[in-house]
Design an enzyme around this catalytic site. Structure first.
Site, PDB file in Angstrom:
ATOM      1  N   ASP A 117       0.848  -1.206   0.000  1.00 38.02           N
ATOM      2  CA  ASP A 117       0.000   0.000   0.000  1.00 38.02           C
ATOM      3  C   ASP A 117       0.882   1.255   0.000  1.00 38.02           C
ATOM      4  O   ASP A 117       0.860   2.038   0.938  1.00 38.02           O
ATOM      5  CB  ASP A 117      -0.965  -0.003   1.211  1.00 38.02           C
ATOM      6  N   HIS A 149       9.535  -0.157   9.116  1.00 35.76           N
ATOM      7  CA  HIS A 149       8.560  -1.253   9.076  1.00 35.76           C
ATOM      8  C   HIS A 149       8.737  -2.117   7.815  1.00 35.76           C
ATOM      9  O   HIS A 149       9.376  -3.166   7.859  1.00 35.76           O
ATOM     10  CB  HIS A 149       7.134  -0.684   9.142  1.00 35.76           C
TER      11      HIS A 149
HETATM   12  O1  RIB Z   1       2.386  -0.525  10.938  1.00 35.36           O
HETATM   13  C1  RIB Z   1       3.255  -0.249   9.882  1.00 35.36           C
HETATM   14  C2  RIB Z   1       2.591  -0.570   8.553  1.00 35.36           C
HETATM   15  O2  RIB Z   1       1.500   0.313   8.378  1.00 35.36           O
HETATM   16  C3  RIB Z   1       3.479  -0.389   7.357  1.00 35.36           C
HETATM   17  O3  RIB Z   1       3.195  -1.372   6.397  1.00 35.36           O
HETATM   18  C4  RIB Z   1       3.111   0.983   6.859  1.00 35.36           C
HETATM   19  O4  RIB Z   1       3.337   1.119   5.479  1.00 35.36           O
HETATM   20  C5  RIB Z   1       1.664   1.101   7.215  1.00 35.36           C
HETATM   21  O5  RIB Z   1       0.835   0.601   6.235  1.00 35.36           O
HETATM   22 CA    CA Z   2       2.761  -0.710   4.087  1.00 33.75          CA
END
Ligand code: RIB
Ligand code: CA
Length: 314
Positions: free
Chosen positions: A8, A245
Site C-alpha cells: 500500500d 517497518h
Molecule cells: O504498521 C506499519 C505498517 O502500516 C506499514 O506497512 C506501513 O506502510 C503502514 O501501512
Molecule cells: Ca505498508
C-alpha cells in the site's frame, strides 16, 4: 528468488520495493495494492512511478486490488505520516505503464500458478487481497513457497491502538484468514520494526555513498523520508529516528538471518474496541484452534540497515 509483493505505497513500502528492485537475486514477478496508506488505485499509481524511477517501467505488472476491508469501510488515510499522495508528497514523474485491468485475485492466483512452489509473497499492507484470493482459490496457499508479512505485534505496544499494529488492525478478518491458511508464514511486526531505527544521518550518509546510477532513487528516498520522519516526530515529539517497518520485512524476506523467530499458534482478535486487530498467540499445551505462524521477536538492526543500504552502494 521469485517474489510477489502486495502493498500500500506508502513511504516505507516504496523504500522496501526499491530495495528489492536493487537486489540482484530478487525477481519481482508482480505487485498488487490494497487500500491502507492510500487508496489501492493511488497505491498502484505510486508503484508504477517507482518502477519508472528504477528503470523498470513495463517490466513488472501492477494490479490495483481491494479498496475496502472485508468488514466495514475505509476510515480515512494516515496522510500525517505518508503525505496526501502516499509518498511524502514528493511528486515522481508519471509512468506510461498502466495497471493491469484484472481482478486482483485472478492476478495473484495467475502468478502463483505460473511460479508454483517458487513464489515468496511479501505482504506490506493489509491482508485483504490475500484473504480474497484464498477465498476465491482455495489452493492458492499451497502454491506459495512462503509468506513474509509486515504486521502485528506480540510484546511491543501497537501503533493504531495500545496493542494493535496498522496492517492487521486495518482488516482483522482478512489477517485472521491469512493466519489460518496452509502456508509457511512469517510476521515481521512491531517487536522488531520499532527497534530498527533509521536516522537522518544514516540517510545523508547513504546519499553521499550510493552508486551514481542509484543516486536518483536514493534522492527520492531521502526526500520522502523527510516527511515520514517529521510524521514520526508529530506522533512522538522526542523521536530522533524513524522506525523501519516494510523495509525490514523486505530485508527479512531476502535474508531471514537478521531476525530470531518463534513459531506460535496464532489468531487475530476480530472483536472488541482496543483489541480488535490484536495478534493473539497461544503458548498453552492445548491451544485454541489455529496454525503455527513464525514471529520475528529479535533483530540485529545494524545488520538489517547495512543490508538495506548495501543494495544502493554495490
Ligand atoms: O504498521 C506499519 C505498517 O502500516 C506499514 O506497512 C506501513 O506502510 C503502514 O501501512
Ligand atoms: Ca505498508
Amino acid at each position: 528468488m521469485k517474489m510477489f509483493i502486495d502493498c500500500d505505497p506508502g513511504v516505507d513500502d516504496s523504500v522496501a520495493i526499491l530495495f528489492a528492485l536493487n537486489r540482484p537475486e530478487v525477481e519481482i514477478v508482480g505487485i498488487s495494492t490494497s487500500t491502507g496508506n492510500v487508496s489501492a488505485v493511488q497505491g498502484a499509481e505510486n508503484t508504477l512511478r517507482i518502477l519508472k524511477l528504477a528503470g523498470m517501467e513495463g517490466k513488472i505488472p501492477v494490479c490495483a486490488g481491494a479498496e475496502k476491508p472485508l468488514v466495514g469501510e475505509v476510515d480515512g488515510f494516515p496522510d500525517f505520516i505518508h503525505g496526501k499522495n502516499g509518498m511524502g508528497d514528493v511528486e515522481l514523474p508519471a509512468a506510461e505503464q498502466k495497471a493491469v485491468d484484472m481482478d486482483v485475485c485472478d492476478f495473484m492466483y495467475q502468478k502463483a500458478c505460473e511460479y508454483e512452489g517458487e513464489l515468496v509473497l511479501v505482504s506490506l499492507g493489509r491482508m485483504t487481497n490475500l484473504a480474497n484470493t484464498l477465498a476465491k482459490y482455495p489452493d492458492y496457499a499451497k502454491k506459495i513457497k512462503r509468506v513474509v508479512s509486515m504486521g502485528g505485534t506480540i510484546y511491543s505496544h501497537g501503533n493504531v491502538s495500545p496493542v494493535v499494529e496498522a496492517n492487521i488492525g486495518g482488516d482483522p478478518e482478512a489477517a485472521d484468514i491469512a493466519m489460518m491458511a496452509d502456508w509457511d508464514m512469517t510476521l515481521v511486526g512491531l517487536d522488531v520494526t520499532l527497534k530498527t531505527h533509521l536516522t537522518r544521518s544514516d540517510v545523508d550518509k547513504l546519499l553521499r555513498c550510493c552508486l551514481p546510477e542509484k543516486k536518483e532513487m536514493v534522492s527520492f528516498i531521502s526526500e520522502e523520508l523527510k516527511y515520514y520522519m517529521d510524521g514520526s516526530r508529530r506522533q512522538n515529539y522526542t523521536m530522533e529516528y524513524s522506525p523501519l517497518h516494510d523495509p525490514l520485512a523486505m530485508v527479512v524476506a531476502v535474508d531471514p538471518s537478521v531476525v530470531n523467530t518463534r513459531k506460535m499458534v496464532t489468531r487475530v482478535e476480530c472483536g472488541g474496541t482496543w483489541c480488535r486487530g490484536k495478534v493473539v498467540v497461544d503458548l498453552r499445551e492445548q491451544p485454541i484452534e489455529g496454525r503455527f505462524v513464525e514471529h520475528a521477536l529479535e533483530v540485529d538492526s545494524r545488520k538489517a540497515l547495512n543490508i538495506l543500504f548495501a543494495a544502493f552502494q554495490n
